[in-house]
Design an enzyme around this catalytic site. Structure first.
Site, PDB file in Angstrom:
ATOM      1  N   LEU A 153       0.843  -1.196   0.000  1.00  0.00           N
ATOM      2  CA  LEU A 153       0.000   0.000   0.000  1.00  0.00           C
ATOM      3  C   LEU A 153       0.877   1.243   0.000  1.00  0.00           C
ATOM      4  O   LEU A 153       0.775   2.104   0.881  1.00  0.00           O
ATOM      5  CB  LEU A 153      -0.952   0.004   1.196  1.00  0.00           C
ATOM      6  CG  LEU A 153      -2.213   0.852   0.982  1.00  0.00           C
ATOM      7  CD1 LEU A 153      -3.142   0.177  -0.007  1.00  0.00           C
ATOM      8  CD2 LEU A 153      -2.952   1.087   2.297  1.00  0.00           C
ATOM      9  N   GLY A 154       1.730   1.324  -1.013  1.00  0.00           N
ATOM     10  CA  GLY A 154       2.490   2.538  -1.243  1.00  0.00           C
ATOM     11  C   GLY A 154       1.659   3.527  -2.027  1.00  0.00           C
ATOM     12  O   GLY A 154       0.423   3.507  -1.982  1.00  0.00           O
ATOM     13  N   ARG A 155       2.323   4.384  -2.792  1.00  0.00           N
ATOM     14  CA  ARG A 155       1.601   5.419  -3.529  1.00  0.00           C
ATOM     15  C   ARG A 155       0.582   4.823  -4.493  1.00  0.00           C
ATOM     16  O   ARG A 155      -0.573   5.253  -4.554  1.00  0.00           O
ATOM     17  CB  ARG A 155       2.596   6.288  -4.304  1.00  0.00           C
ATOM     18  CG  ARG A 155       3.544   7.124  -3.456  1.00  0.00           C
ATOM     19  CD  ARG A 155       4.438   7.934  -4.365  1.00  0.00           C
ATOM     20  NE  ARG A 155       5.347   8.808  -3.658  1.00  0.00           N
ATOM     21  CZ  ARG A 155       6.600   8.506  -3.361  1.00  0.00           C
ATOM     22  NH1 ARG A 155       7.082   7.314  -3.694  1.00  0.00           N
ATOM     23  NH2 ARG A 155       7.376   9.370  -2.737  1.00  0.00           N
ATOM     24  N   ILE A 156       1.014   3.829  -5.269  1.00  0.00           N
ATOM     25  CA  ILE A 156       0.107   3.241  -6.262  1.00  0.00           C
ATOM     26  C   ILE A 156      -0.943   2.384  -5.581  1.00  0.00           C
ATOM     27  O   ILE A 156      -2.123   2.416  -5.951  1.00  0.00           O
ATOM     28  CB  ILE A 156       0.902   2.428  -7.299  1.00  0.00           C
ATOM     29  CG1 ILE A 156       1.878   3.334  -8.051  1.00  0.00           C
ATOM     30  CG2 ILE A 156      -0.048   1.748  -8.284  1.00  0.00           C
ATOM     31  CD1 ILE A 156       2.817   2.592  -8.983  1.00  0.00           C
ATOM     32  N   ARG A 176       4.505  -3.817   5.495  1.00  0.00           N
ATOM     33  CA  ARG A 176       5.336  -4.052   6.669  1.00  0.00           C
ATOM     34  C   ARG A 176       4.857  -3.245   7.867  1.00  0.00           C
ATOM     35  O   ARG A 176       4.971  -3.689   9.013  1.00  0.00           O
ATOM     36  CB  ARG A 176       6.799  -3.709   6.352  1.00  0.00           C
ATOM     37  CG  ARG A 176       7.478  -4.714   5.434  1.00  0.00           C
ATOM     38  CD  ARG A 176       8.859  -4.241   5.024  1.00  0.00           C
ATOM     39  NE  ARG A 176       8.796  -3.043   4.198  1.00  0.00           N
ATOM     40  CZ  ARG A 176       9.853  -2.455   3.660  1.00  0.00           C
ATOM     41  NH1 ARG A 176      11.060  -2.948   3.871  1.00  0.00           N
ATOM     42  NH2 ARG A 176       9.717  -1.377   2.912  1.00  0.00           N
ATOM     43  N   THR A 177       4.322  -2.060   7.610  1.00  0.00           N
ATOM     44  CA  THR A 177       3.894  -1.176   8.697  1.00  0.00           C
ATOM     45  C   THR A 177       2.455  -0.714   8.451  1.00  0.00           C
ATOM     46  O   THR A 177       2.150  -0.209   7.373  1.00  0.00           O
ATOM     47  CB  THR A 177       4.800   0.065   8.787  1.00  0.00           C
ATOM     48  OG1 THR A 177       6.161  -0.361   8.915  1.00  0.00           O
ATOM     49  CG2 THR A 177       4.432   0.920   9.988  1.00  0.00           C
ATOM     50  N   ARG A 233       5.378  -6.617  -9.880  1.00  0.00           N
ATOM     51  CA  ARG A 233       6.530  -7.256 -10.492  1.00  0.00           C
ATOM     52  C   ARG A 233       6.260  -8.753 -10.647  1.00  0.00           C
ATOM     53  O   ARG A 233       5.747  -9.393  -9.726  1.00  0.00           O
ATOM     54  CB  ARG A 233       7.782  -7.064  -9.632  1.00  0.00           C
ATOM     55  CG  ARG A 233       8.426  -5.687  -9.758  1.00  0.00           C
ATOM     56  CD  ARG A 233       9.163  -5.566 -11.077  1.00  0.00           C
ATOM     57  NE  ARG A 233       9.991  -4.372 -11.158  1.00  0.00           N
ATOM     58  CZ  ARG A 233       9.631  -3.246 -11.752  1.00  0.00           C
ATOM     59  NH1 ARG A 233       8.422  -3.137 -12.287  1.00  0.00           N
ATOM     60  NH2 ARG A 233      10.468  -2.223 -11.822  1.00  0.00           N
ATOM     61  N   ASP A 257      -0.195  -8.267 -15.643  1.00  0.00           N
ATOM     62  CA  ASP A 257       0.406  -7.270 -16.531  1.00  0.00           C
ATOM     63  C   ASP A 257       1.920  -7.365 -16.515  1.00  0.00           C
ATOM     64  O   ASP A 257       2.593  -6.734 -17.329  1.00  0.00           O
ATOM     65  CB  ASP A 257      -0.018  -5.855 -16.112  1.00  0.00           C
ATOM     66  CG  ASP A 257       0.556  -4.775 -17.028  1.00  0.00           C
ATOM     67  OD1 ASP A 257       0.381  -4.890 -18.258  1.00  0.00           O
ATOM     68  OD2 ASP A 257       1.185  -3.826 -16.510  1.00  0.00           O
ATOM     69  N   GLU A 262      10.336 -10.931 -18.566  1.00  0.00           N
ATOM     70  CA  GLU A 262       9.734 -10.221 -19.702  1.00  0.00           C
ATOM     71  C   GLU A 262      10.743 -10.009 -20.825  1.00  0.00           C
ATOM     72  O   GLU A 262      11.923  -9.777 -20.558  1.00  0.00           O
ATOM     73  CB  GLU A 262       9.197  -8.864 -19.223  1.00  0.00           C
ATOM     74  CG  GLU A 262       8.088  -9.005 -18.211  1.00  0.00           C
ATOM     75  CD  GLU A 262       7.604  -7.662 -17.670  1.00  0.00           C
ATOM     76  OE1 GLU A 262       8.136  -6.609 -18.088  1.00  0.00           O
ATOM     77  OE2 GLU A 262       6.700  -7.668 -16.825  1.00  0.00           O
ATOM     78  N   HIS A 280       2.678  -5.775 -20.065  1.00  0.00           N
ATOM     79  CA  HIS A 280       3.265  -4.737 -19.207  1.00  0.00           C
ATOM     80  C   HIS A 280       2.955  -3.340 -19.751  1.00  0.00           C
ATOM     81  O   HIS A 280       3.859  -2.579 -20.121  1.00  0.00           O
ATOM     82  CB  HIS A 280       4.779  -4.933 -19.072  1.00  0.00           C
ATOM     83  CG  HIS A 280       5.347  -4.240 -17.863  1.00  0.00           C
ATOM     84  ND1 HIS A 280       6.520  -4.618 -17.262  1.00  0.00           N
ATOM     85  CD2 HIS A 280       4.894  -3.175 -17.135  1.00  0.00           C
ATOM     86  CE1 HIS A 280       6.768  -3.825 -16.223  1.00  0.00           C
ATOM     87  NE2 HIS A 280       5.798  -2.950 -16.124  1.00  0.00           N
TER      88      HIS A 280
END
Length: 322
Positions: A153-156, A176-177, A233, A257, A262, A280
């Site tokens: 759950l980062g920016r994207i 992780r947090t 990834r 995707d 790749e 991708h």
């Protein structure tokens, strides 16, 4: 090549907008990627910046002793040996945020395609089968009532979660947090989340910790009504386990995707009818790729103008240029 201008190395291909913008201020040294760095010593010594789309390992770094900044085209920068760069005081930059919306949009589209089989439905129409055979078969899955877990759950990941809210689904996440300010359910482990949801969207980067974390146990926990979506990834997926789970009904469907090697896609995926495959393309729109190219150029330009790149990665130092 002008001795009065800073030289910037471009190994292999990169977005032409990067070359256009950097070429106005710097001498561009373009080299082939295959076979390692092939530049004479005098030219190598003049190169102080790098703009790269793809890998730039320790061997390449060592071949250019006066490099100060490596500007990576992409939010993921696992192709650059960041640890080695940091040991030499080289700043590495990437292109975060400018592609968040596009990748998040793609994640939702891929999820809908996987659940509702829209690409197959369009093919049905185009092949004249609607006229000849009647209505397209009902899709086996729906977005309705889904319990969706986001791995990363980062920016994207956060943009994906916000786009899911109007679909009235239950949203959880594993990182992780925990992020206490969010209204989503937090799961301390990926397995716990997989056991509690029926849809898993993965948007984790390539790190040693994420290698093949989507394994047979995770897929089994999602179950036969479960759906797996990957826009992060391919590194994070055990392909053999996923192909087996899709083939024997352990998992209901998947949308991918990204892939481990790749552009090579395992043949096992191509024979399955319950997987939606994209080459991708999550950030592959003209506006987004232009914005990424501009950020690559801006990082190089700002470093040499002010000693302050726009988006340095956290692993590398940002020190005033000597």
């Amino acid at each position: 090549m002008s001795d009065s201008r800073i030289a910037v190395l471009v190994p292999g291909k990169i977005h032409p907008r990067v070359l256009e913008r950097l070429g106005k201020q710097f001498d561009i040294v373009s080299v082939e990627r295959d076979g390692g760095p092939k530049v004479d010593a005098e030219t190598a010594a003049r190169i102080r910046g790098v703009a790269v789309a793809g890998s730039f390992d320790a061997g390449w770094i060592d071949a250019f002793p006066n490099v100060e900044v490596i500007a990576n085209f992409g939010v993921g920068y696992d192709g650059v040996d960041v640890k080695h760069a940091a040991s030499k005081g080289i700043v590495v930059t990437n292109t975060p945020d400018v592609l968040n919306d596009e990748v998040a949009d793609t994640a939702i589209a891929l999820l809908l395609n996987t659940l509702r089989q829209f690409p197959k439905a369009e093919t049905w129409l185009r092949e004249g089968r609607w006229v000849k055979e009647g209505a397209f078969p009902l899709s086996p899955f729906s977005m309705r009532g889904r319990r969706i877990g986001i791995n990363g759950l980062g920016r994207i990941g956060l943009e994906i979660a916000r786009r899911l809210e109007p679909f009235k689904v239950k949203i959880g996440y594993h990182t992780r947090t925990p992020r206490d300010s969010l209204p989503y359910d937090y799961y301390p482990t990926l397995l716990e989340m997989a056991q509690s949801v029926d849809t898993l969207i993965s948007i984790v980067p390539k790190t040693p910790e994420t290698h093949k974390v989507i394994n047979a146990d995770i897929l089994s926990a999602l179950g036969p009504q479960g759906v797996f979506i990957n826009v992060g990834r391919g590194w994070s997926v055990d392909d053999d386990a996923l192909i087996t789970a899709l083939g024997n009904g352990t998992l209901g469907a998947a949308g991918l995707d990204v892939f481990y090697d790749e552009p090579n896609v395992p043949a096992g995926y191509l024979s399955l009818t319950n997987v939606s495959l994209l080459p991708h393309v999550a950030s592959a729109s003209v506006p987004t790729r232009d914005a990424m190219a501009d950020l690559v150029a801006d990082n190089v330009i700002e470093w040499f103008a002010k000693g302050e790149p726009v988006t340095p990665v956290p692993e590398t130092p940002v020190k005033p240029r000597g």
